[in-house]
Design a protein around this motif. Sequence first.
Motif, PDB file in Angstrom:
ATOM      1  N   ILE A 174       0.838  -1.197   0.000  1.00  0.00           N
ATOM      2  CA  ILE A 174       0.000   0.000   0.000  1.00  0.00           C
ATOM      3  C   ILE A 174       0.875   1.251   0.000  1.00  0.00           C
ATOM      4  N   MET A 175       1.930   1.232   0.802  1.00  0.00           N
ATOM      5  CA  MET A 175       2.835   2.385   0.853  1.00  0.00           C
ATOM      6  C   MET A 175       3.514   2.597  -0.505  1.00  0.00           C
ATOM      7  N   PHE A 176       3.939   1.515  -1.151  1.00  0.00           N
ATOM      8  CA  PHE A 176       4.566   1.627  -2.466  1.00  0.00           C
ATOM      9  C   PHE A 176       3.599   2.208  -3.487  1.00  0.00           C
ATOM     10  N   GLU A 177       2.385   1.663  -3.523  1.00  0.00           N
ATOM     11  CA  GLU A 177       1.406   2.116  -4.509  1.00  0.00           C
ATOM     12  C   GLU A 177       1.038   3.589  -4.315  1.00  0.00           C
ATOM     13  N   LEU A 178       0.862   4.019  -3.089  1.00  0.00           N
ATOM     14  CA  LEU A 178       0.523   5.423  -2.861  1.00  0.00           C
ATOM     15  C   LEU A 178       1.702   6.354  -3.159  1.00  0.00           C
ATOM     16  N   THR A 179       2.918   5.875  -2.928  1.00  0.00           N
ATOM     17  CA  THR A 179       4.097   6.676  -3.283  1.00  0.00           C
ATOM     18  C   THR A 179       4.140   6.908  -4.787  1.00  0.00           C
ATOM     19  N   VAL A 180       3.951   5.849  -5.565  1.00  0.00           N
ATOM     20  CA  VAL A 180       3.952   5.968  -7.023  1.00  0.00           C
ATOM     21  C   VAL A 180       2.764   6.793  -7.502  1.00  0.00           C
ATOM     22  N   PHE A 181       1.602   6.587  -6.897  1.00  0.00           N
ATOM     23  CA  PHE A 181       0.396   7.328  -7.276  1.00  0.00           C
ATOM     24  C   PHE A 181       0.601   8.834  -7.095  1.00  0.00           C
ATOM     25  N   PHE A 182       1.077   9.237  -5.930  1.00  0.00           N
ATOM     26  CA  PHE A 182       1.286  10.661  -5.667  1.00  0.00           C
ATOM     27  C   PHE A 182       2.345  11.242  -6.598  1.00  0.00           C
ATOM     28  N   ALA A 183       3.463  10.533  -6.755  1.00  0.00           N
ATOM     29  CA  ALA A 183       4.534  11.047  -7.606  1.00  0.00           C
ATOM     30  C   ALA A 183       4.051  11.209  -9.042  1.00  0.00           C
ATOM     31  N   ALA A 184       3.364  10.219  -9.573  1.00  0.00           N
ATOM     32  CA  ALA A 184       2.925  10.273 -10.967  1.00  0.00           C
ATOM     33  C   ALA A 184       1.887  11.368 -11.200  1.00  0.00           C
ATOM     34  N   HIS A 185       0.862  11.402 -10.362  1.00  0.00           N
ATOM     35  CA  HIS A 185      -0.208  12.370 -10.590  1.00  0.00           C
ATOM     36  C   HIS A 185       0.241  13.810 -10.335  1.00  0.00           C
ATOM     37  N   LEU A 186       1.001  14.025  -9.285  1.00  0.00           N
ATOM     38  CA  LEU A 186       1.475  15.379  -9.020  1.00  0.00           C
ATOM     39  C   LEU A 186       2.500  15.832 -10.059  1.00  0.00           C
ATOM     40  N   MET A 187       3.272  14.900 -10.630  1.00  0.00           N
ATOM     41  CA  MET A 187       4.207  15.263 -11.697  1.00  0.00           C
ATOM     42  C   MET A 187       3.460  15.691 -12.956  1.00  0.00           C
ATOM     43  N   VAL A 188       2.377  15.025 -13.284  1.00  0.00           N
ATOM     44  CA  VAL A 188       1.582  15.423 -14.449  1.00  0.00           C
ATOM     45  C   VAL A 188       1.015  16.823 -14.238  1.00  0.00           C
ATOM     46  N   ILE A 189       0.486  17.076 -13.056  1.00  0.00           N
ATOM     47  CA  ILE A 189      -0.061  18.404 -12.754  1.00  0.00           C
ATOM     48  C   ILE A 189       1.048  19.455 -12.812  1.00  0.00           C
ATOM     49  N   THR A 190       2.216  19.141 -12.251  1.00  0.00           N
ATOM     50  CA  THR A 190       3.348  20.070 -12.275  1.00  0.00           C
ATOM     51  C   THR A 190       3.801  20.329 -13.706  1.00  0.00           C
ATOM     52  N   PHE A 191       3.865  19.296 -14.530  1.00  0.00           N
ATOM     53  CA  PHE A 191       4.268  19.472 -15.919  1.00  0.00           C
ATOM     54  C   PHE A 191       3.310  20.394 -16.664  1.00  0.00           C
ATOM     55  N   TYR A 192       2.012  20.185 -16.494  1.00  0.00           N
ATOM     56  CA  TYR A 192       1.039  21.033 -17.174  1.00  0.00           C
ATOM     57  C   TYR A 192       1.103  22.479 -16.679  1.00  0.00           C
ATOM     58  N   MET A 193       1.281  22.658 -15.388  1.00  0.00           N
ATOM     59  CA  MET A 193       1.376  24.025 -14.861  1.00  0.00           C
ATOM     60  C   MET A 193       2.655  24.705 -15.334  1.00  0.00           C
ATOM     61  N   ARG A 194       3.766  23.978 -15.308  1.00  0.00           N
ATOM     62  CA  ARG A 194       5.058  24.536 -15.723  1.00  0.00           C
ATOM     63  C   ARG A 194       5.073  24.867 -17.215  1.00  0.00           C
ATOM     64  N   SER A 195       4.387  24.038 -18.000  1.00  0.00           N
ATOM     65  CA  SER A 195       4.319  24.251 -19.444  1.00  0.00           C
ATOM     66  C   SER A 195       3.200  25.221 -19.830  1.00  0.00           C
ATOM     67  N   LYS A 196       2.432  25.645 -18.848  1.00  0.00           N
ATOM     68  CA  LYS A 196       1.295  26.542 -19.067  1.00  0.00           C
ATOM     69  C   LYS A 196       0.295  25.948 -20.056  1.00  0.00           C
ATOM     70  N   LEU A 197       0.010  24.665 -19.882  1.00  0.00           N
ATOM     71  CA  LEU A 197      -0.962  23.962 -20.711  1.00  0.00           C
ATOM     72  C   LEU A 197      -2.286  23.869 -19.956  1.00  0.00           C
ATOM     73  N   TRP A 198      -3.051  24.928 -20.025  1.00  0.00           N
ATOM     74  CA  TRP A 198      -4.337  24.975 -19.350  1.00  0.00           C
ATOM     75  C   TRP A 198      -5.398  24.356 -20.240  1.00  0.00           C
ATOM     76  N   PRO A 199      -6.506  23.919 -19.656  1.00  0.00           N
ATOM     77  CA  PRO A 199      -7.597  23.421 -20.496  1.00  0.00           C
ATOM     78  C   PRO A 199      -8.106  24.523 -21.422  1.00  0.00           C
ATOM     79  N   PHE A 200      -8.399  24.159 -22.642  1.00  0.00           N
ATOM     80  CA  PHE A 200      -8.935  25.042 -23.676  1.00  0.00           C
ATOM     81  C   PHE A 200      -7.950  26.132 -24.092  1.00  0.00           C
ATOM     82  N   LYS A 201      -6.674  25.907 -23.884  1.00  0.00           N
ATOM     83  CA  LYS A 201      -5.666  26.885 -24.278  1.00  0.00           C
ATOM     84  C   LYS A 201      -5.441  26.806 -25.783  1.00  0.00           C
ATOM     85  N   LYS A 202      -5.321  27.963 -26.396  1.00  0.00           N
ATOM     86  CA  LYS A 202      -5.073  28.029 -27.835  1.00  0.00           C
ATOM     87  C   LYS A 202      -3.617  27.633 -28.097  1.00  0.00           C
TER      88      LYS A 202
END
Length: 175
Positions: free
Chosen positions: A102-130
Amino acid sequence: MASKVIHAIYNDDDLLLQAVKQVREARYHIGEVYTPFPVHGLDKVMGLAPTRLAVTSFIYGVIGLTVSVLMINYIMIEDWPQDIGGKPSFSFLQNLPAFVPIMFELTVFFAAHLMVITFYMRSKLWPFKKAENPDLRTTDDMFLMEVDAASHNIDELTKFLYDTGASEIKLIENK
């Protein structure tokens, strides 16, 4: 005040790498480079700072591990201890081997999902962006280098870029 940029289009990634080196040696400012696929070594040639995404990934993994330990301890030890498979839940350390998956799965879950969010924010890829792609051919087979031309002689810069191997050059004036 209008800003001027020159879009130099190249048809080969090796030619683009050499051109970026030459443009930087000539002290021209490269605004951005658009490529249809990642070009190995382009970040170093452009002089970009190394990314800190690995550090953020580690931090997000530690956050996930911390959340999982606190959650498991609260649920299985403090709030509702149960005798599962003959293993009493008296302490966290006694049951640690059962909690590792459980600890392993939640570690990977948090790292993966928060990295995707960080990548989109850092790249300024907002929903419906031209899309900001200046030339659609850069998604297919061409490479585009955007050079700041506001304080330079346009004809001299254009000749220089053709000498680096550019197949096409456009002057763009932003108002």
